[in-house]
Write an enzyme that holds these catalytic residues in place. Structure first.
Site, PDB file in Angstrom:
ATOM      1  N   PHE A  87      -0.677  -0.102   6.682  1.00 24.58           N
ATOM      2  CA  PHE A  87      -0.676   0.815   5.539  1.00 24.58           C
ATOM      3  C   PHE A  87      -2.114   1.148   5.164  1.00 24.58           C
ATOM      4  CE2 PHE A  87      -0.090   2.036   1.061  1.00 24.58           C
ATOM      5  CZ  PHE A  87       0.959   2.932   1.199  1.00 24.58           C
ATOM      6  N   PHE A 122       0.936  -6.755   1.598  1.00 22.54           N
ATOM      7  CA  PHE A 122       1.848  -7.735   1.028  1.00 22.54           C
ATOM      8  C   PHE A 122       2.370  -8.699   2.090  1.00 22.54           C
ATOM      9  CE2 PHE A 122       5.885  -9.240  -0.734  1.00 22.54           C
ATOM     10  CZ  PHE A 122       5.541  -9.522  -2.051  1.00 22.54           C
ATOM     11  N   GLU A 123       2.449  -8.246   3.331  1.00 25.11           N
ATOM     12  CA  GLU A 123       2.997  -9.068   4.417  1.00 25.11           C
ATOM     13  C   GLU A 123       1.943  -9.941   5.101  1.00 25.11           C
ATOM     14  OE1 GLU A 123       5.574  -6.217   3.121  1.00 25.11           O
ATOM     15  OE2 GLU A 123       3.751  -5.628   4.192  1.00 25.11           O
ATOM     16  N   ALA A 145      -5.889  -2.795   2.849  1.00 25.38           N
ATOM     17  CA  ALA A 145      -6.462  -1.909   1.836  1.00 25.38           C
ATOM     18  C   ALA A 145      -5.373  -1.539   0.831  1.00 25.38           C
ATOM     19  CB  ALA A 145      -7.047  -0.655   2.473  1.00 25.38           C
ATOM     20  N   VAL A 146      -5.631  -1.859  -0.424  1.00 30.90           N
ATOM     21  CA  VAL A 146      -4.700  -1.523  -1.502  1.00 30.90           C
ATOM     22  C   VAL A 146      -5.431  -0.568  -2.438  1.00 30.90           C
ATOM     23  CG1 VAL A 146      -3.199  -2.412  -3.315  1.00 30.90           C
ATOM     24  CG2 VAL A 146      -3.708  -3.838  -1.311  1.00 30.90           C
ATOM     25  N   ILE A 147      -4.857   0.623  -2.614  1.00 32.56           N
ATOM     26  CA  ILE A 147      -5.513   1.658  -3.414  1.00 32.56           C
ATOM     27  C   ILE A 147      -4.655   1.965  -4.634  1.00 32.56           C
ATOM     28  CG2 ILE A 147      -6.367   4.037  -3.405  1.00 32.56           C
ATOM     29  CD1 ILE A 147      -6.848   3.724  -0.403  1.00 32.56           C
ATOM     30  N   THR A 151       1.284   3.916 -10.691  1.00 30.88           N
ATOM     31  CA  THR A 151       2.177   2.882 -11.216  1.00 30.88           C
ATOM     32  C   THR A 151       1.496   1.512 -11.124  1.00 30.88           C
ATOM     33  OG1 THR A 151       3.225   2.372  -9.085  1.00 30.88           O
ATOM     34  CG2 THR A 151       4.106   4.251 -10.317  1.00 30.88           C
ATOM     35  N   HIS A 153       2.410  -0.799  -9.207  1.00 32.02           N
ATOM     36  CA  HIS A 153       2.643  -1.357  -7.871  1.00 32.02           C
ATOM     37  C   HIS A 153       1.345  -1.908  -7.277  1.00 32.02           C
ATOM     38  CE1 HIS A 153       4.584  -1.847  -3.979  1.00 32.02           C
ATOM     39  NE2 HIS A 153       3.586  -1.192  -3.409  1.00 32.02           N
ATOM     40  N   PHE A 178     -10.317 -13.504   3.054  1.00 31.73           N
ATOM     41  CA  PHE A 178      -9.755 -12.356   2.351  1.00 31.73           C
ATOM     42  C   PHE A 178     -10.594 -11.112   2.623  1.00 31.73           C
ATOM     43  CE2 PHE A 178      -8.918  -9.810  -1.548  1.00 31.73           C
ATOM     44  CZ  PHE A 178      -7.541  -9.717  -1.446  1.00 31.73           C
TER      45      PHE A 178
END
Length: 220
Positions: A87, A122-123, A145-147, A151, A153, A178
């Site tokens: 992702f 998440f996985e 990468a979390v953007i 929301t 989420h 990490f």
């Protein structure tokens, strides 16, 4: 009282004796003992047991704390796994490239690197934990990468990824590094994936090498 430190002049409390050499004051002391390298022993104090004229001394060594440090150059035999999220692949692929290039630059063999692809950040933790528990790897590098979106989420995924990677390392006993970006927008992420803020994948790979070396060579 007289004190002598390796590589330094002999200093005496009594000024009248300051011009005397250590051999003159202490002829029974071997010359080699007065000229040893400070790298083998940080310092030594020569303390008289009575009147200086008796020339009776006691040598006491002052040793500092022991320092354990991982090496970035002794990578032979170290094995790594890289868990990378698909992702936001435009970012994670750049992070992966930076990590692999760093491994090559520090002489980690390609056959000693395993790359595992997972759907999202998440996985990552559950796979990192399973890899660590196999005992086949000296460090696990976790890349994602979390953007932030509109929301909450983002908060759930970012917090779960961070705590999950930490838990994976603690439960498996293998360093889990990490390397998941948590950014407000895509521009921030790209800047940290080879842009003006460097490549965080490369930085995480350096951390993985040092931690793998530390644990294998000093803490195993």
């Amino acid at each position: 009282m007289a004190s002598f430190t390796a590589g330094c002049k002999l200093s005496l409390v009594r000024p009248s004796l300051a011009s005397s050499s250590p051999q003159h004051l202490f002829p029974s002391l071997n010359r080699a003992a007065l000229s040893f390298s400070s790298t083998s022993l940080p310092s030594i104090s020569l303390v008289s047991t009575g009147n200086l004229r008796s020339r009776s001394i006691v040598a006491s060594a002052a040793v500092g704390p022991k320092l354990l440090l991982g090496s970035l150059t002794s990578t032979q035999g170290l094995k790594f796994a890289v868990v990378v999220a698909r992702f936001n692949g435009i970012v994670t692929n750049l992070l992966l490239e930076g990590a692999l290039e760093t491994f090559r630059r520090y002489s980690v063999k390609e056959e000693d690197i395993t790359v595992v692809s997972v759907p999202g950040s998440f996985e990552i933790p559950v796979v990192a934990q399973k890899l660590g528990k196999t005992g086949a790897y000296d460090a696990i590098l976790c890349i994602g990468a979390v953007i932030r979106g509109d929301t909450t989420h983002y908060d759930a995924v970012a917090n779960s990824a961070a705590s999950g990677v930490l838990s994976a390392g603690l439960s498996s006993g293998v360093p889990c590094i990490f390397g998941v970006l948590t950014c407000d927008d895509m521009d921030q992420a790209l800047n940290r994936a080879g842009g003006k803020s460097g490549n965080k994948g490369a930085e995480a790979a350096l951390t993985a090498i040092e931690m793998a070396s530390l644990c294998k060579h000093h803490l195993s």
